[in-house]
Scaffold this motif. Structure first.
Motif, PDB file in Angstrom:
ATOM      1  N   VAL A 133       0.868  -1.172   0.000  1.00 56.99           N
ATOM      2  CA  VAL A 133       0.000   0.000   0.000  1.00 56.99           C
ATOM      3  C   VAL A 133       0.908   1.226   0.000  1.00 56.99           C
ATOM      4  CG1 VAL A 133      -1.761   1.273   1.289  1.00 56.99           C
ATOM      5  CG2 VAL A 133      -1.819  -1.236   1.241  1.00 56.99           C
ATOM      6  N   ASN A 134       0.483   2.298  -0.670  1.00 58.45           N
ATOM      7  CA  ASN A 134       1.295   3.514  -0.702  1.00 58.45           C
ATOM      8  C   ASN A 134       1.559   4.039   0.703  1.00 58.45           C
ATOM      9  OD1 ASN A 134       1.570   3.601  -3.461  1.00 58.45           O
ATOM     10  ND2 ASN A 134      -0.160   4.973  -3.781  1.00 58.45           N
ATOM     11  N   TYR A 135       2.737   4.599   0.877  1.00 56.38           N
ATOM     12  CA  TYR A 135       3.117   5.221   2.157  1.00 56.38           C
ATOM     13  C   TYR A 135       2.343   6.509   2.368  1.00 56.38           C
ATOM     14  CZ  TYR A 135       6.430   8.032   5.096  1.00 56.38           C
ATOM     15  OH  TYR A 135       7.029   8.853   6.025  1.00 56.38           O
ATOM     16  N   ALA A 136       2.420   7.431   1.409  1.00 58.32           N
ATOM     17  CA  ALA A 136       1.809   8.743   1.610  1.00 58.32           C
ATOM     18  C   ALA A 136       1.532   9.420   0.275  1.00 58.32           C
ATOM     19  CB  ALA A 136       2.722   9.635   2.449  1.00 58.32           C
ATOM     20  N   ASP A 137       0.441  10.201   0.248  1.00 59.14           N
ATOM     21  CA  ASP A 137       0.147  11.104  -0.858  1.00 59.14           C
ATOM     22  C   ASP A 137      -0.352  12.393  -0.225  1.00 59.14           C
ATOM     23  OD1 ASP A 137      -0.679  12.550  -3.024  1.00 59.14           O
ATOM     24  OD2 ASP A 137      -1.887  10.948  -3.921  1.00 59.14           O
ATOM     25  N   ASP A 138       0.576  13.274   0.095  1.00 60.60           N
ATOM     26  CA  ASP A 138       0.237  14.467   0.864  1.00 60.60           C
ATOM     27  C   ASP A 138      -0.565  15.490   0.070  1.00 60.60           C
ATOM     28  OD1 ASP A 138       1.451  13.591   3.232  1.00 60.60           O
ATOM     29  OD2 ASP A 138       3.421  14.161   2.493  1.00 60.60           O
ATOM     30  N   SER A 145      -3.654   5.289   1.492  1.00 57.97           N
ATOM     31  CA  SER A 145      -2.250   5.220   1.898  1.00 57.97           C
ATOM     32  C   SER A 145      -2.184   5.162   3.411  1.00 57.97           C
ATOM     33  CB  SER A 145      -1.482   6.442   1.385  1.00 57.97           C
ATOM     34  OG  SER A 145      -1.997   7.626   1.959  1.00 57.97           O
ATOM     35  N   PHE A 146      -1.023   4.771   3.913  1.00 56.21           N
ATOM     36  CA  PHE A 146      -0.844   4.707   5.359  1.00 56.21           C
ATOM     37  C   PHE A 146      -0.989   6.087   5.995  1.00 56.21           C
ATOM     38  CE2 PHE A 146       1.154   0.686   4.229  1.00 56.21           C
ATOM     39  CZ  PHE A 146       0.734  -0.139   5.255  1.00 56.21           C
ATOM     40  N   ALA A 147      -0.399   7.086   5.387  1.00 60.05           N
ATOM     41  CA  ALA A 147      -0.404   8.420   5.988  1.00 60.05           C
ATOM     42  C   ALA A 147      -1.787   9.048   5.984  1.00 60.05           C
ATOM     43  CB  ALA A 147       0.583   9.322   5.248  1.00 60.05           C
ATOM     44  N   GLN A 148      -2.560   8.820   4.928  1.00 63.30           N
ATOM     45  CA  GLN A 148      -3.842   9.505   4.802  1.00 63.30           C
ATOM     46  C   GLN A 148      -5.030   8.680   5.297  1.00 63.30           C
ATOM     47  OE1 GLN A 148      -1.356  10.046   2.334  1.00 63.30           O
ATOM     48  NE2 GLN A 148      -1.159  12.044   3.342  1.00 63.30           N
ATOM     49  N   ASN A 149      -4.949   7.350   5.238  1.00 63.12           N
ATOM     50  CA  ASN A 149      -6.103   6.516   5.614  1.00 63.12           C
ATOM     51  C   ASN A 149      -5.645   5.247   6.319  1.00 63.12           C
ATOM     52  OD1 ASN A 149      -8.918   7.432   4.814  1.00 63.12           O
ATOM     53  ND2 ASN A 149      -7.784   7.906   2.929  1.00 63.12           N
ATOM     54  N   LEU A 150      -4.901   5.402   7.395  1.00 67.74           N
ATOM     55  CA  LEU A 150      -4.310   4.263   8.093  1.00 67.74           C
ATOM     56  C   LEU A 150      -5.358   3.244   8.530  1.00 67.74           C
ATOM     57  CD1 LEU A 150      -1.915   2.826   9.445  1.00 67.74           C
ATOM     58  CD2 LEU A 150      -2.244   4.311  11.436  1.00 67.74           C
ATOM     59  N   GLU A 151      -6.432   3.697   9.143  1.00 71.43           N
ATOM     60  CA  GLU A 151      -7.419   2.751   9.678  1.00 71.43           C
ATOM     61  C   GLU A 151      -8.100   1.957   8.559  1.00 71.43           C
ATOM     62  OE1 GLU A 151      -7.598   1.977  12.847  1.00 71.43           O
ATOM     63  OE2 GLU A 151      -5.994   3.446  13.108  1.00 71.43           O
ATOM     64  N   LYS A 152      -8.399   2.592   7.435  1.00 71.19           N
ATOM     65  CA  LYS A 152      -9.003   1.883   6.306  1.00 71.19           C
ATOM     66  C   LYS A 152      -8.043   0.847   5.753  1.00 71.19           C
ATOM     67  CE  LYS A 152     -11.659   0.885   2.777  1.00 71.19           C
ATOM     68  NZ  LYS A 152     -12.724  -0.153   2.964  1.00 71.19           N
ATOM     69  N   ASN A 189       7.154   3.657  12.634  1.00 67.82           N
ATOM     70  CA  ASN A 189       6.934   3.126  13.981  1.00 67.82           C
ATOM     71  C   ASN A 189       5.467   3.246  14.385  1.00 67.82           C
ATOM     72  OD1 ASN A 189       9.573   2.296  14.635  1.00 67.82           O
ATOM     73  ND2 ASN A 189      10.164   4.336  15.314  1.00 67.82           N
ATOM     74  N   ALA A 190       4.840   4.358  14.014  1.00 72.30           N
ATOM     75  CA  ALA A 190       3.424   4.555  14.338  1.00 72.30           C
ATOM     76  C   ALA A 190       2.547   3.554  13.586  1.00 72.30           C
ATOM     77  CB  ALA A 190       2.998   5.985  14.008  1.00 72.30           C
ATOM     78  N   TYR A 191       2.839   3.345  12.298  1.00 69.87           N
ATOM     79  CA  TYR A 191       2.062   2.376  11.528  1.00 69.87           C
ATOM     80  C   TYR A 191       2.279   0.963  12.077  1.00 69.87           C
ATOM     81  CZ  TYR A 191       2.386   6.323   8.238  1.00 69.87           C
ATOM     82  OH  TYR A 191       2.379   7.565   7.664  1.00 69.87           O
ATOM     83  N   GLY A 192       3.524   0.682  12.463  1.00 64.42           N
ATOM     84  CA  GLY A 192       3.820  -0.632  13.019  1.00 64.42           C
ATOM     85  C   GLY A 192       3.088  -0.886  14.322  1.00 64.42           C
ATOM     86  N   ALA A 193       2.989   0.143  15.159  1.00 58.10           N
ATOM     87  CA  ALA A 193       2.272  -0.006  16.425  1.00 58.10           C
ATOM     88  C   ALA A 193       0.789  -0.247  16.171  1.00 58.10           C
ATOM     89  CB  ALA A 193       2.475   1.245  17.278  1.00 58.10           C
ATOM     90  N   ALA A 194       0.231   0.468  15.198  1.00 59.90           N
ATOM     91  CA  ALA A 194      -1.194   0.286  14.879  1.00 59.90           C
ATOM     92  C   ALA A 194      -1.451  -1.096  14.292  1.00 59.90           C
ATOM     93  CB  ALA A 194      -1.638   1.375  13.903  1.00 59.90           C
TER      94      ALA A 194
END
Length: 353
Positions: A133-138, A145-152, A189-194
């Motif tokens: 999955v994409n990391y980020a699309d700011d 992406s992880f940065a914009q829609n981590l929970e989804k 680290n934040a994505y890994g914790a989630a």
């Protein structure tokens, strides 16, 4: 007055403490300790198994039974035209055990839901091991992406029954300085914790550029910053072995021209528990090419997978904990590639200890 930056003491301490490659003080800049280079298999062995078990004594498969997978990006044309069901049917016939997703839609083959996709994989005996999955699309707050829609992203991964959820995006979101990669490491680290809260492991898949050097500290390899700044209990790595060997060709000198030998295998052997997943793609050595290789089907190239897989399997819990995903970025015939790769990797044998 020198314009070189001084060693980052905090980063150096982390690298030393985690027994990674290390950062040594130079003349005002960090310096990476070198590693010996691995020798690729002879071209004469290309396509012949790189040393099948023809000697005396009993042999056993190099590939761990039940751990052969394929990155579905390699089959994106067939997923789009035929659909997941037909592709999974062929992968089951070829003897694959696992799949790694590169998206959950099937284009012209029609709509499919996450529960339907999970059932299809199960019906064909394929274990979904991970997904990119994409990391980020700011520039897009609604990006998948992880940065914009981590929970989804995590909802879908959990619904698919994935063991791992990761990204093939490089950690360049904030730039290519040491501090930029520290910021990216904090994100990971934040994505890994989630992910861990949901029983999954977050991972990052490399290309060659991750092994380049920081623009502000030309003796610091950026990949070493990622390893040092991420928590090994939260962030895992999927080594794309082909791209790591391409990095060996491209980034064997620091940004200021000093030798910095790179051995992909030694990265894994230093911390094997951080590398649950691998991409197995092959290349014919070509010193004139930018990456040092021309990508070919697995088994047709010069990367010695018998040596590499066997060495990883000898680490603690190696045969249990590591998974091997065949891949080709642009195969001429994707289903033929998948079949050839499975046949080649299943054919690799070594003498029983």
């Amino acid at each position: 007055m020198s314009r070189k930056k001084s060693v980052d003491p905090e980063l150096a301490a982390k690298l030393s403490r985690r027994n990674m490659l290390g950062v040594a003080a130079g003349t005002g800049a960090a310096a990476i300790l070198g590693l010996s280079a691995a020798t690729p298999a002879a071209a004469a062995e290309r396509g012949r198994g790189h040393g099948h078990g023809h000697g005396h004594g009993k042999t056993e498969p190099v590939l761990t039974p039940g751990h052969l997978g394929i990155q579905l990006y390699s089959l994106r044309d067939k997923v789009n035209s035929l659909g997941f069901a037909k592709v999974f049917e062929e992968l089951e016939r070829f003897g694959y055990d696992e799949i790694e997703y590169a998206g959950y839609s099937q284009g012209n083959a029609g709509a499919i839901t996450i529960p339907q996709l999970r059932k299809l994989a199960r019906d064909h005996g394929l274990r979904p091991i991970g997904s990119h999955v994409n990391y980020a699309d700011d520039n897009n707050p609604n990006a998948y992406s992880f940065a914009q829609n981590l929970e989804k992203v995590l909802d879908d991964a959990q619904a698919l029954g994935l063991e791992h959820i990761g990204t093939a995006s490089g950690p360049f979101r904030y730039g290519n300085t040491v501090d930029a990669w520290k910021r990216a490491a904090a994100d990971f680290n934040a994505y890994g914790a989630a992910a861990r809260k949901r029983g999954m492991k977050f991972y990052q898949h490399n290309h060659a550029e991750e092994f380049s050097f920081a623009s502000d500290q030309p003796g610091v390899r950026l990949y070493d910053v990622l390893l040092a700044e991420t928590d090994p209990k939260l962030v895992y790595l999927e080594m794309d072995i082909y791209w790591a060997f391409a990095a060996k060709h491209r980034f064997s000198k620091t940004g200021d021209g000093r030798p910095a030998p790179l051995d992909p295998l030694k990265y894994v052997l230093k911390q094997p528990d951080r590398y649950p997943l691998f991409h197995v793609k092959d290349g014919v050595k070509n010193e004139e090419a930018r990456d040092g290789y021309d990508m070919v089907d697995v088994g047709d190239g010069d990367i010695d997978y018998k040596k590499f897989i066997s060495a990883v399997n000898k680490t603690h819990n190696g045969r249990k904990d590591h998974h091997w995903q065949a891949e080709h970025d642009n195969p001429v015939d994707s289903l033929l590639f998948a079949q050839k790769s499975a046949d080649h990797l299943h054919s690799l044998r070594e003498k029983r200890c």
